[in-house]
Design an enzyme around this catalytic site. Sequence first.
Site, PDB file in Angstrom:
ATOM      1  N   HIS A 230       0.829  -1.222   0.000  1.00 31.80           N
ATOM      2  CA  HIS A 230       0.000   0.000   0.000  1.00 31.80           C
ATOM      3  C   HIS A 230       0.859   1.266   0.000  1.00 31.80           C
ATOM      4  O   HIS A 230       0.349   2.361  -0.226  1.00 31.80           O
ATOM      5  CB  HIS A 230      -0.924   0.038   1.224  1.00 31.80           C
ATOM      6  CG  HIS A 230      -1.982  -1.026   1.218  1.00 31.80           C
ATOM      7  ND1 HIS A 230      -2.861  -1.193   0.168  1.00 31.80           N
ATOM      8  CD2 HIS A 230      -2.301  -1.988   2.128  1.00 31.80           C
ATOM      9  CE1 HIS A 230      -3.673  -2.212   0.435  1.00 31.80           C
ATOM     10  NE2 HIS A 230      -3.345  -2.714   1.615  1.00 31.80           N
ATOM     11  N   ASP A 266      -2.425 -10.681  -2.284  1.00 32.24           N
ATOM     12  CA  ASP A 266      -2.982 -10.151  -1.035  1.00 32.24           C
ATOM     13  C   ASP A 266      -4.442  -9.788  -1.316  1.00 32.24           C
ATOM     14  O   ASP A 266      -4.772  -9.370  -2.422  1.00 32.24           O
ATOM     15  CB  ASP A 266      -2.193  -8.903  -0.622  1.00 32.24           C
ATOM     16  CG  ASP A 266      -2.612  -8.344   0.727  1.00 32.24           C
ATOM     17  OD1 ASP A 266      -1.855  -8.520   1.696  1.00 32.24           O
ATOM     18  OD2 ASP A 266      -3.689  -7.718   0.806  1.00 32.24           O
ATOM     19  N   HIS A 268      -6.108  -7.368  -0.533  1.00 31.93           N
ATOM     20  CA  HIS A 268      -6.301  -5.939  -0.812  1.00 31.93           C
ATOM     21  C   HIS A 268      -5.537  -5.534  -2.070  1.00 31.93           C
ATOM     22  O   HIS A 268      -4.501  -6.119  -2.379  1.00 31.93           O
ATOM     23  CB  HIS A 268      -5.802  -5.100   0.372  1.00 31.93           C
ATOM     24  CG  HIS A 268      -6.473  -5.435   1.660  1.00 31.93           C
ATOM     25  ND1 HIS A 268      -5.891  -6.253   2.604  1.00 31.93           N
ATOM     26  CD2 HIS A 268      -7.682  -5.080   2.148  1.00 31.93           C
ATOM     27  CE1 HIS A 268      -6.720  -6.380   3.634  1.00 31.93           C
ATOM     28  NE2 HIS A 268      -7.815  -5.689   3.385  1.00 31.93           N
ATOM     29  N   ASP A 357      -4.041 -12.812   3.512  1.00 29.49           N
ATOM     30  CA  ASP A 357      -5.309 -12.381   4.108  1.00 29.49           C
ATOM     31  C   ASP A 357      -6.517 -12.769   3.262  1.00 29.49           C
ATOM     32  O   ASP A 357      -7.647 -12.438   3.608  1.00 29.49           O
ATOM     33  CB  ASP A 357      -5.311 -10.878   4.427  1.00 29.49           C
ATOM     34  CG  ASP A 357      -4.678 -10.035   3.349  1.00 29.49           C
ATOM     35  OD1 ASP A 357      -4.387 -10.568   2.266  1.00 29.49           O
ATOM     36  OD2 ASP A 357      -4.468  -8.826   3.591  1.00 29.49           O
TER      37      ASP A 357
END
Length: 508
Positions: A230, A266, A268, A357
């Site tokens: 991120h 991931d 996200h 995740d």
Amino acid sequence: MTLQDMNEYETAFNEDDEEDSDWEPLKRHVEILKWFCTNCTMVNLDDVVHCDVCGEHKRSGILRNGFFASPFFEDAIASRTESESAGRDADSSSRNSVSSCSTAVGFDERMLLHSEVVVKSHPHPERPDRLRAIAASLATAGIFPGRCYPIPSREITQQELQMVHSSEHIESVQLTSHLYSSYFTPDTYANEHSARAARIAAGLCADLASEIFSGRCKNGFALVRPPGHHAGVRHAMGFCLHNNAAIAALAAQAAGAKKVLIVDWDVHHGNGTQEIFDGNKTVLYVSLHRHEGGNFYPGTGAAWEVGTAGAEGYCVNIPWSRGGVGDNDYVFAFEQVVLPIASAFGPDFTIISAGFDAARGDPLGCCDVTPAGYAQMTRMLNGFSDGKLLVILEGGYNLRSISSSATAVIKVLLGEHTETEFVKRGPSRSGLQTVLKVLQIQKNFWPTLGPSFEELDLQWRIFSIRKKNKQLKKRRRTLAPICWKWGRKSVFYHLLLKGHFVAKSKRR
Ligand SMILES: [Zn+2]
Ligand SMILES: [Zn+2]
Ligand SMILES: [Zn+2]
């Protein structure tokens, strides 16, 4: 009762009972109304024995009983000094031959010092125990220390960081080392050790990349935190400080790689990595993530985000439209989108931004990928760039899930058989829809996708028509009895109401 009355009442009460002993049991009762799961940090009500999210027992001993407090750390230091002295003794050619066929792991205990200092109402999911858990799992399996070898850690340099991040961003991370506790965003914390942890994480990723690309080791796993995907050019967010995958990609290129593939599984979207390589044709960024029309964190990564400035198609987003996505949808997307595009791109170095995740039981991702699914995806990517593959840990917050998933992935890197093999079934309806949408957009940049899009699209249309026909038939079948039922019911109610009315009027 006014406020004044209340004060008087309280004072009177306190005078009578100065020790407040009557209140203590009540206070204690309030305190244990909820508990936080050791395995996934989620909150549970007191009367629940097993965590609602991950099933872990309320009084789980995974940390307390030493399940994750393995002898790993001492062993790692011992094996590091051993291998260092062995390296010093042996000549460099024999050293190369030993390690060139092996898997390297990047790890340093100082990354465990990065933690949230402020005690909040909920424990932070990105916690040091994540690395402890994976490390203990690898140690138990005899993988590390054992069949993988550790690479020496170093802090990334200012110059290397500047190739990815703005000077202001680097400085803002550096400044946190003078502060007891600080925050980049409400959920992105730092303590006095965080900046160093982030530099070590990035340094390990950079060195693993150049070691692998130059052939000094076969492949590698970066067991690092804070995570990175991120973190953009000029911002830290989503628990990420420096973008480890981006730094690794540039390190591979500095070692001679021409084209780098980054696959981000991931749960996200890796908005930071996408931003850093936007407009760059030498790095292909592919991400699979929950998106839900931009309602899932961080909200970016729609299928139409394909890259800009003449590098359209060098950013491939596969945005799931719901939670609960499992192995079959992931593997299907790999077969239909990731592998064909990667083949056409022809990378000479591959990086996986491996957040776990999307794993089954993760409290944030709420998806359903199993260790067998992660192993399968690793196997599929292992076929590119002569197996020059670097796996970098990103997110993943269920200690048991991330441990078993990471272990399964490293077993593939080692070329070992994994216990649970992936059993292939078809994708879900929504998974197929997402893949179709991505193919429709990306086939404009990757012509190789054209035929499979046409074929899948046709299958989808046939499937939809059949389904519609089935529904129509079903409705026709159920239509008559419903009318009949309602007809009878209305007559019944009519009679009942009439009777009631009659009875009432009679009483009058
Ligand atoms: Zn839990
Ligand atoms: Zn992703
Ligand atoms: Zn994540």
